[in-house]
Design an enzyme around this catalytic site. Structure first.
Site, PDB file in Angstrom:
ATOM      1  N   GLN A 158     -13.185 -21.442 -25.073  1.00  0.00           N
ATOM      2  CA  GLN A 158     -11.729 -21.257 -25.019  1.00  0.00           C
ATOM      3  C   GLN A 158     -10.943 -22.422 -25.605  1.00  0.00           C
ATOM      4  O   GLN A 158      -9.762 -22.246 -25.960  1.00  0.00           O
ATOM      5  CB  GLN A 158     -11.295 -21.009 -23.572  1.00  0.00           C
ATOM      6  CG  GLN A 158     -11.856 -19.723 -23.008  1.00  0.00           C
ATOM      7  CD  GLN A 158     -11.424 -19.482 -21.585  1.00  0.00           C
ATOM      8  OE1 GLN A 158     -12.056 -19.944 -20.646  1.00  0.00           O
ATOM      9  NE2 GLN A 158     -10.345 -18.771 -21.400  1.00  0.00           N
ATOM     10  N   ARG A 196     -12.718 -30.126 -14.913  1.00  0.00           N
ATOM     11  CA  ARG A 196     -13.830 -29.172 -14.985  1.00  0.00           C
ATOM     12  C   ARG A 196     -13.864 -28.575 -16.385  1.00  0.00           C
ATOM     13  O   ARG A 196     -12.868 -28.030 -16.840  1.00  0.00           O
ATOM     14  CB  ARG A 196     -13.658 -28.074 -13.922  1.00  0.00           C
ATOM     15  CG  ARG A 196     -14.691 -26.977 -14.023  1.00  0.00           C
ATOM     16  CD  ARG A 196     -14.578 -25.950 -12.897  1.00  0.00           C
ATOM     17  NE  ARG A 196     -15.530 -24.870 -13.132  1.00  0.00           N
ATOM     18  CZ  ARG A 196     -15.178 -23.603 -13.391  1.00  0.00           C
ATOM     19  NH1 ARG A 196     -13.889 -23.262 -13.441  1.00  0.00           N
ATOM     20  NH2 ARG A 196     -16.091 -22.681 -13.607  1.00  0.00           N
ATOM     21  N   GLU A 230     -18.383 -17.365 -12.866  1.00  0.00           N
ATOM     22  CA  GLU A 230     -18.020 -15.968 -12.626  1.00  0.00           C
ATOM     23  C   GLU A 230     -19.134 -14.969 -12.954  1.00  0.00           C
ATOM     24  O   GLU A 230     -19.059 -14.192 -13.917  1.00  0.00           O
ATOM     25  CB  GLU A 230     -16.745 -15.620 -13.392  1.00  0.00           C
ATOM     26  CG  GLU A 230     -15.573 -16.458 -12.946  1.00  0.00           C
ATOM     27  CD  GLU A 230     -14.232 -15.895 -13.341  1.00  0.00           C
ATOM     28  OE1 GLU A 230     -14.199 -14.992 -14.197  1.00  0.00           O
ATOM     29  OE2 GLU A 230     -13.215 -16.345 -12.801  1.00  0.00           O
ATOM     30  N   ASN A 243     -13.100 -18.922  -7.949  1.00  0.00           N
ATOM     31  CA  ASN A 243     -12.000 -18.708  -8.907  1.00  0.00           C
ATOM     32  C   ASN A 243     -11.142 -17.586  -8.335  1.00  0.00           C
ATOM     33  O   ASN A 243     -11.602 -16.443  -8.255  1.00  0.00           O
ATOM     34  CB  ASN A 243     -12.550 -18.264 -10.287  1.00  0.00           C
ATOM     35  CG  ASN A 243     -13.325 -19.374 -10.974  1.00  0.00           C
ATOM     36  OD1 ASN A 243     -13.460 -20.468 -10.441  1.00  0.00           O
ATOM     37  ND2 ASN A 243     -13.840 -19.086 -12.158  1.00  0.00           N
ATOM     38  N   TYR A 249      -7.286 -15.607  -8.314  1.00  0.00           N
ATOM     39  CA  TYR A 249      -5.996 -15.431  -8.986  1.00  0.00           C
ATOM     40  C   TYR A 249      -5.085 -14.468  -8.265  1.00  0.00           C
ATOM     41  O   TYR A 249      -3.871 -14.653  -8.226  1.00  0.00           O
ATOM     42  CB  TYR A 249      -6.203 -14.943 -10.434  1.00  0.00           C
ATOM     43  CG  TYR A 249      -6.805 -15.987 -11.330  1.00  0.00           C
ATOM     44  CD1 TYR A 249      -8.186 -16.150 -11.441  1.00  0.00           C
ATOM     45  CD2 TYR A 249      -5.988 -16.863 -12.046  1.00  0.00           C
ATOM     46  CE1 TYR A 249      -8.735 -17.136 -12.249  1.00  0.00           C
ATOM     47  CE2 TYR A 249      -6.534 -17.844 -12.865  1.00  0.00           C
ATOM     48  CZ  TYR A 249      -7.915 -17.973 -12.952  1.00  0.00           C
ATOM     49  OH  TYR A 249      -8.455 -18.946 -13.748  1.00  0.00           O
ATOM     50  N   GLU A 292     -10.887 -22.422  -9.902  1.00  0.00           N
ATOM     51  CA  GLU A 292      -9.814 -21.949 -10.783  1.00  0.00           C
ATOM     52  C   GLU A 292      -8.726 -21.267  -9.960  1.00  0.00           C
ATOM     53  O   GLU A 292      -9.043 -20.552  -9.011  1.00  0.00           O
ATOM     54  CB  GLU A 292     -10.320 -20.927 -11.816  1.00  0.00           C
ATOM     55  CG  GLU A 292     -11.149 -21.516 -12.928  1.00  0.00           C
ATOM     56  CD  GLU A 292     -11.625 -20.467 -13.905  1.00  0.00           C
ATOM     57  OE1 GLU A 292     -10.928 -19.441 -14.097  1.00  0.00           O
ATOM     58  OE2 GLU A 292     -12.721 -20.641 -14.464  1.00  0.00           O
TER      59      GLU A 292
HETATM   60  O1  LIG Z   1      -9.394  -7.846 -20.467  1.00  0.00           O
HETATM   61  S1  LIG Z   1      -8.111  -7.575 -19.725  1.00  0.00           S
HETATM   62  O2  LIG Z   1      -7.254  -8.774 -19.752  1.00  0.00           O
HETATM   63  O3  LIG Z   1      -7.422  -6.376 -20.263  1.00  0.00           O
HETATM   64  C1  LIG Z   1      -8.531  -7.239 -18.086  1.00  0.00           C
HETATM   65  C2  LIG Z   1      -9.193  -8.496 -17.521  1.00  0.00           C
HETATM   66  C3  LIG Z   1      -9.544  -8.217 -16.089  1.00  0.00           C
HETATM   67  N1  LIG Z   1     -10.129  -9.393 -15.434  1.00  0.00           N
HETATM   68  C4  LIG Z   1      -9.076 -10.348 -15.042  1.00  0.00           C
HETATM   69  C5  LIG Z   1      -9.653 -11.499 -14.247  1.00  0.00           C
HETATM   70  N2  LIG Z   1     -10.688 -12.166 -15.019  1.00  0.00           N
HETATM   71  C6  LIG Z   1     -11.332 -13.129 -14.118  1.00  0.00           C
HETATM   72  C7  LIG Z   1     -10.668 -14.431 -14.290  1.00  0.00           C
HETATM   73  O4  LIG Z   1     -11.272 -15.094 -15.422  1.00  0.00           O
HETATM   74  C8  LIG Z   1     -11.187 -16.486 -15.263  1.00  0.00           C
HETATM   75  O5  LIG Z   1      -9.807 -16.766 -15.284  1.00  0.00           O
HETATM   76  C9  LIG Z   1      -9.154 -17.202 -16.478  1.00  0.00           C
HETATM   77  C10 LIG Z   1      -7.901 -16.345 -16.663  1.00  0.00           C
HETATM   78  O6  LIG Z   1      -8.279 -15.009 -16.859  1.00  0.00           O
HETATM   79  C11 LIG Z   1     -10.059 -17.169 -17.681  1.00  0.00           C
HETATM   80  O7  LIG Z   1      -9.398 -17.731 -18.796  1.00  0.00           O
HETATM   81  C12 LIG Z   1     -11.288 -17.975 -17.318  1.00  0.00           C
HETATM   82  O8  LIG Z   1     -12.121 -18.217 -18.431  1.00  0.00           O
HETATM   83  C13 LIG Z   1     -12.088 -17.193 -16.278  1.00  0.00           C
HETATM   84  O9  LIG Z   1     -12.980 -18.075 -15.613  1.00  0.00           O
HETATM   85  C14 LIG Z   1     -11.718 -11.239 -15.505  1.00  0.00           C
HETATM   86  C15 LIG Z   1     -11.107 -10.075 -16.264  1.00  0.00           C
END
Ligand SMILES: O=S(=O)(O)CCCN1CCN(CCO[C@@H]2O[C@H](CO)[C@@H](O)[C@H](O)[C@H]2O)CC1
Length: 487
Positions: A26, A84, A174, A314, A316, A384
């Site tokens: 990333q 991290r 993850e 992690n 959110y 995260e």
């Molecule tokens: O593909 S779409 O966007 O249409 C739908 C995605 C659905 N999930 C959302 C949460 N993400 C876990 C979090 O993912 C984490 O959080 C960060 C923010 O996302 C990432 O940048 C980090 O790399 C990751 O560790 C996995 C994918």
């Protein structure tokens, strides 16, 4: 106002470390420079038609491969205890295997680690954050049981190279996203649509690989290096829509994150019973001769159980969950057909730029409380937590998110949760997977029009800095962003 908008000052208990996170694919760029070989995200982002928003790729990203001094300067401006980041497997081992070590790739990580330690910023290193060498995927990747040896051999090289200075290790970032998004939901690289079996094979192999690497560290490096090893699991909170959906919500928790945390952190280990029973029953109904969920042997159950010094989380967001009445909602077999639950959002919840990311601080409190009671209060690192916008420096929505989520975390800590670190995702804007650079998570804004990928502190950087400096949460604090953020 909601419970998490109290206007008072709240002390942060001593000892909790504060940091930020990024990941190799990333931020690094230099996708084919200095001997690095192709990984599965290089392959996916270069495929036609382009699968990522605006055909974005991580070819350059934030150019951290060349800008790591600026990255460390930002860590110093924030006053971080730790940072991290993850290692690019195919930058260190271009053949995927330990027969060739890429000195220039290793040099980048040594430079970054040494620069951080110069200013006493602790490196927290993730061995694998989704960027598998393409060659290993050509041989089945995480669905091939040999991945256990491939990963353990890679881990041994990494511990040898950096373990004298790195004391906090995470094997895998993850597991759910690696397995479901990668092999089930055709969303993340390698984007296979094998939901209901590919994702489960990945789950078993990934956990055995994690455990083998953990035990290898304990046996071969602990005595001389004295570091700690854990795993970082993604975990949303699943709130029942009504009383009658309590079981559906619990099913969702066990399938979505219990699949990975139960084998490691529960007293008896192994996959959650409800997952084993549900997938076996459906598999036989569907005509399979064995369950689609691979079984751990008794030895493997013991190997995986307790194979972490702490639990990385992690987190959110949260989802409203209810029982799925219709059996035709999802393809059969599939992961979501197995769970038999549906998710919804409360329309009153604020949304980030990422459509899946709703602001639900009390869900964070409930998740931490559940982890404390289910797993007998394991040491937890929040690896995260963060919020996305479309860009702009006056990011009051991100500031409100951080304040409310840290507040919710403090409530769980006050009730006994052993949380030892909090990590903001992310230090700076970066490649947000399928959304490319359209969803920004950074405390610092990155200018992708500028070849130097200039980083500029957002208002949230000043606020996070003040939380770390003062060790208190003050909803009233208003930074003077006309002054530059300084070290
Ligand atoms: O593909 S779409 O966007 O249409 C739908 C995605 C659905 N999930 C959302 C949460 N993400 C876990 C979090 O993912 C984490 O959080 C960060 C923010 O996302 C990432 O940048 C980090 O790399 C990751 O560790 C996995 C994918």
């Amino acid at each position: 106002k909601s419970r998490y908008n109290r206007h008072e000052i709240r002390k942060i208990p001593d000892g909790i470390l504060f940091g930020t996170a990024t990941a190799s694919y990333q931020v690094e760029g230099a996708w084919d420079e200095d001997g690095k070989s192709e990984n599965i995200w290089d392959r996916l982002t270069h495929s036609k038609p382009c699968p990522v928003k605006n055909c974005d790729t991580g070819d350059i990203a934030d150019d951290s491969y060349h800008q790591y001094e600026r990255d460390v300067e930002m860590m110093r401006e924030l006053g971080l205890d730790f940072y991290r980041f993850s290692l690019s497997w195919s930058r260190i081992l271009p053949t995927s295997f330990p027969d060739k070590i890429n000195k220039k790739g290793v040099q980048y990580y040594n430079n970054l680690i040494d620069e951080m330690l110069k200013y006493n910023i602790q490196p927290m290193v993730t061995l694998y954050h989704w960027d598998l060498p393409q060659k290993l995927q050509d041989m089945g990747g995480w669905t091939n049981p040999h991945v256990v040896d491939w990963f353990t051999d890679y881990a041994r090289i990494v511990f040898e190279l950096f373990g004298d200075r790195v004391k906090y290790w995470f094997t895998i970032n993850e597991p759910r996203e690696v397995c479901y998004e990668g092999y089930g939901g055709a969303n993340f690289a390698p984007a296979y649509n094998l939901s209901g079996y590919g994702d489960y094979m990945c789950a078993k192999n990934l956990l055995v690989a994690h455990a083998k690497a953990y035990h290898m560290y304990k046996n071969e490096f602990s005595r001389t290096q004295g570091g700690t090893v854990g795993i970082a699991a993604s975990a949303s909170w699943f709130e029942p829509k009504s009383e009658k959906d309590a079981e559906a919500a619990e099913d969702a928790r066990q399938f979505e994150w219990g699949l990975y945390t139960n084998p490691i952190f529960s007293k008896n280990g192994d996959f959650p019973q409800v997952v084993k029973d549900r997938v076996a029953a459906k598999s036989f109904e569907q005509g399979f001769f064995r369950s689609r969920l691979p079984e751990f042997t008794p030895e493997e159950v013991e190997l995986v159980k307790g194979s972490s010094d702490f639990l990385g989380i992690n987190h959110y967001t949260s989802k409203i969950t209810y029982r799925n009445a219709s059996i035709t909602t999802f393809p059969s077999p599939s992961f979501y057909d197995d769970i038999e639950a549906l998710y919804d959002y409360d329309f009153t919840w604020e949304t980030a730029a990422s459509s899946w990311l709703k602001v639900v601080p009390w869900g964070f409190y409930k998740l931490l409380t559940k982890l404390r009671t289910d797993y007998d209060n394991p040491p937890i690192y929040i690896t995260e937590n963060g919020f996305s916008t479309r860009g702009g420096l006056e990011d009051d929505s991100r500031i409100a998110y951080y304040r409310q989520y840290i507040d919710a975390m403090l409530d769980a800590i006050d009730e006994g949760s052993d949380v030892r670190a909090y990590t903001a995702w992310s230090l700076m804007d970066n490649f947000e997977w399928r959304q490319g650079y359209t969803e920004r998570f950074g405390l610092y804004e990155v200018d992708y029009e500028d070849p130097k990928r200039t980083r500029t502190a957002r208002k949230s950087a000043y606020v996070y800095k003040e939380i770390i400096r003062s060790r208190q949460l003050d909803y009233h604090y208003e930074p003077d962003t006309t002054l530059p953020i300084t070290i």
